[in-house]
Design an enzyme around this catalytic site. Structure first.
Site, PDB file in Angstrom:
ATOM      1  CG  LEU B 222       0.801   8.589   1.443  1.00 50.48           C
ATOM      2  CD1 LEU B 222       2.197   9.147   1.429  1.00 50.48           C
ATOM      3  CD2 LEU B 222       0.560   7.721   2.657  1.00 50.48           C
ATOM      4  CG  ASP B 223       0.897   6.437  -1.749  1.00 52.92           C
ATOM      5  OD1 ASP B 223       2.031   6.938  -1.822  1.00 52.92           O
ATOM      6  OD2 ASP B 223       0.620   5.486  -1.003  1.00 52.92           O
TER       7      ASP B 223
END
Lengths: 278, 278, 278, 278
Positions: B222-223
């Protein structure tokens, strides 16, 4: 193994990248970086390559020229320190920034001297072991004063660039012609806005919300030479023109140092009063 | 005469520019623009050329591959509109900016549909004659909800990119794997600062003076996917986190549209979780 | 409890903040935010306060005026949507950005109509349920054409601002006088550089490294009204003037929307062809 | 007539501006500039006024305190040069920028000494007639080394600020506690991204498109003190981490000098690990 900067300026035609890279390949030169640009309007081709190898420079130039159209220009430069003269008047921010970068070893340059029409900056410059030449304009015509400066500069050999770090006197066409394509100036506005004297005052009076600075080569039309670098900062109604001048200095020094670095690294092509910067 | 975008990704070795440009020359292709980059650390060579001429694409690829080291990648792309799906939740600024650019003809894209977990944006999207698919997550497991969206997307053919224009649900590895290298997200912080939920609140609490946004490809962390574009704006103590969120939206939409444009023009190479952008 | 924006423009003298804040205190008004500025050169005092409470507006104005020097201006405004007319020609980026922000509820404005000299933008505007009035200039004198537009605008009541979102016709003094202090324009250059037609072409030919856009009120000297907001982006030799125009559009829309927002929130004072912005 | 900077930090309540400005009026003080800010979340009121007049400072403080809620802080400062110590290690860009600004008279500061754990910068510093104290950490524990530095600093009187101009050693809580609220550091990243060692290498490896620098007060959590100023520049895939380091230096020096100037002009309030800057 040496590094060479190869700078090519030619009329464009099909196959130039191929032809030039063939020469690099033939001479066993490894391309470290490479930039090309074609200006479609004027049909001009620009290329800057940094190559690594061992080659006779004259031979390389001849080989490249042999595959280019007529009237092309080819330069092969081995990176080394360039010789510069700085001219200044009374303000020390732009000059000081160059001196500190020089001291830090950031600049590929020998500063041969700082020439000024005042002696105000002498104490700063001599701290750094750099010759300071004060040529007062008191009692001299513009021409006579400039001639003294020209003589002073000519007493140094192989000058690559003359950097006007807030030199606040207008140069005559004679001076500009004498050091053609070698003079880099910082103008304290976002050119072409606010040409001429006291641009911060002009900017204040116009009520702009952004001010800037412009580094450019100097030609005979004041403030109209080829632009190398520009930068801006935001201002507001709370800023008097003296505030703008103060904060403008930070932009001026950044832009001039950036332009000087580009010049020292042979990254600038000039044509039609514009620059191509790789 | 056609235009072709030639994208090369290879292990570096001497003479690659020469070899590739020889092929262009042989096939009578005129180079309109050309960019190369060598990552010294990983010894990777990247090249993007736009050439003009008339050639069989398969033949050109084969010819280029024949002069490159093994395990190279060569793509030859004729510019045409790419097919994209946009995913959004409730905010319309990033989506709206893409819709307006699409309407203005700025984007080389067909927007096949906008998919959302709410129906809030339907009235905006359908104004533009674009299908709006609302897939509510109410009462569904994350997996079941995503499967509905995957099915929806699969009902369209030849998807080039999925653009997450503030889609506020976390995607599972299944989704990411299904559309590998095709998902572009806008994260509302200057990554890697403020990973995770409510980055504006985090930024406010940390008292930063600059906030930003990051467009990136989505991978399973994520990210943490490869960053395509970032932009920032200054903030100050007067800004509450809601103010930051408001002004952050202007940055988000600019950055996402910029990243999408780079993708549509085939200007992005991805390697080692980083991007090379020409 | 209501919010009031109190705007004061007065000749400066000692104690103004004290006197005005005494009135707020007397009327039991809580100051939510407060900005003052004194222009020393012109001895002008500007103040914008947002206060919270319950008061009779007329009474508050009288009370404040009673403690100010003569010839002061006091406005007390209750925040509400202002009425605007947008004028455009053929380009949709600046108009589109306003329409999307309006749709998102970001603007304190009712868009009463979009008026254009072409019908090209009609399909976009009517998507949003906003009236589109096309007033062709074909076969009309400038004066006759403008009179039609003036009549059209006058058919709406209580116009607060007329926003020129790339309206590409020069306005006559009659028009400017009719809507004095109400016309906001976006000029596609960093004024005062490149006044007049085709500023991107001018910028390209000058070889600048930065281009910009300027939002300003319109007065009778073309491109010389008080500046509200400016923004810039970097360009380089690779950008043709059409490239500059394209990327300039992103700056234009940002700057115009920012200026409009400032106007709608009553944050702008105009004096001596300059603006004070709180 | 003197100038006074009045700094107020209080719990917010209705009428504070009125009450304070009444005091100014009573003491015949003319407000030259005035800034207030209320943090709604923490209900804190901050005010910085520059006033002109002639007053007994102690009396003015008492008068203002008498109208404020309990636990308020009031400072009345007459502008004068503050005493600073600079600490550095081997890099001269940030230090050099401060020295040049000091030489130009831009800073309201006396530089009492530069303290370093190496002697590399001695030649630069002594050029400017400023004492250079080299305290080598060779053969010393961290605590013993720091104690020597603390002793050195304590040999000077009335230190206002200690400026860490790229001092590359971690400070212990003892040091931080000894000079509480007085230590300003420049961190070479856009905090809170890339906390810790070699942030440019971290940034390079993450593939970010923007790098930055952060000036902050130092507290006991490394790199987590209240942020004063931040600035960024764009980078791209062509930049190695050493390139980022090089161009990052320009940002570092700008940000540190900006933060120092804010501190010297008494423009910074610190609360809850954040800053209010007027």
């Amino acid at each position: 193994m040496n590094h060479y900067r190869v700078l090519i300026d030619a009329n464009d035609e099909k196959g130039l990248v191929h032809k030039v890279s063939s020469i690099f390949y033939k001479y066993d030169l490894n391309i470290l970086s490479n930039s090309e640009f074609v200006d479609k309007e004027s049909n001009k081709f620009f290329m800057r390559s940094v190559v690594e190898g061992a080659v006779n420079k004259k031979e390389l130039i001849d080989a490249i020229e042999s595959v280019l159209p007529e009237k092309s220009s080819v330069k092969v430069i081995e990176p080394k320190k360039k010789n510069i003269i700085i001219m200044a008047t009374k303000e020390l921010h732009a000059l000081g920034d160059i001196l500190i970068r020089h001291e830090a070893g950031e600049l590929e340059a020998n500063i041969l001297a700082v020439v000024s029409n005042y002696d105000k900056l002498e104490s700063l410059v001599t701290k750094f072991g750099i010759p300071y030449v004060s040529v007062s304009h008191d009692g001299l015509t513009r021409e006579a004063h400039e001639q003294e400066i020209i003589d002073c500069i000519h007493s140094y050999e192989d000058i690559d660039y003359i950097v006007l770090a807030k030199y606040m006197r207008i140069l005559t066409p004679t001076f500009v012609e004498t050091f053609k394509d070698k003079i880099i100036n910082i103008h304290h506005s976002f050119l072409p806005a606010f040409i001429g004297a006291n641009p911060y005052k002009q900017a204040y009076e116009r009520g702009v919300k952004i001010i800037g600075a412009t580094a450019h080569f100097v030609n005979n039309n004041l403030d109209e030479g080829p632009i190398i670098a520009q930068e801006v900062i935001h201002v507001s109604h709370v800023d008097s023109w003296r505030d703008m001048q103060r904060s403008g200095r930070d932009v001026e020094k950044v832009v001039l140092s950036r332009a000087l670095k580009l010049a020292l690294e042979d990254r600038i092509f000039v044509y039609e009063n514009k620059t191509v910067i790789f």
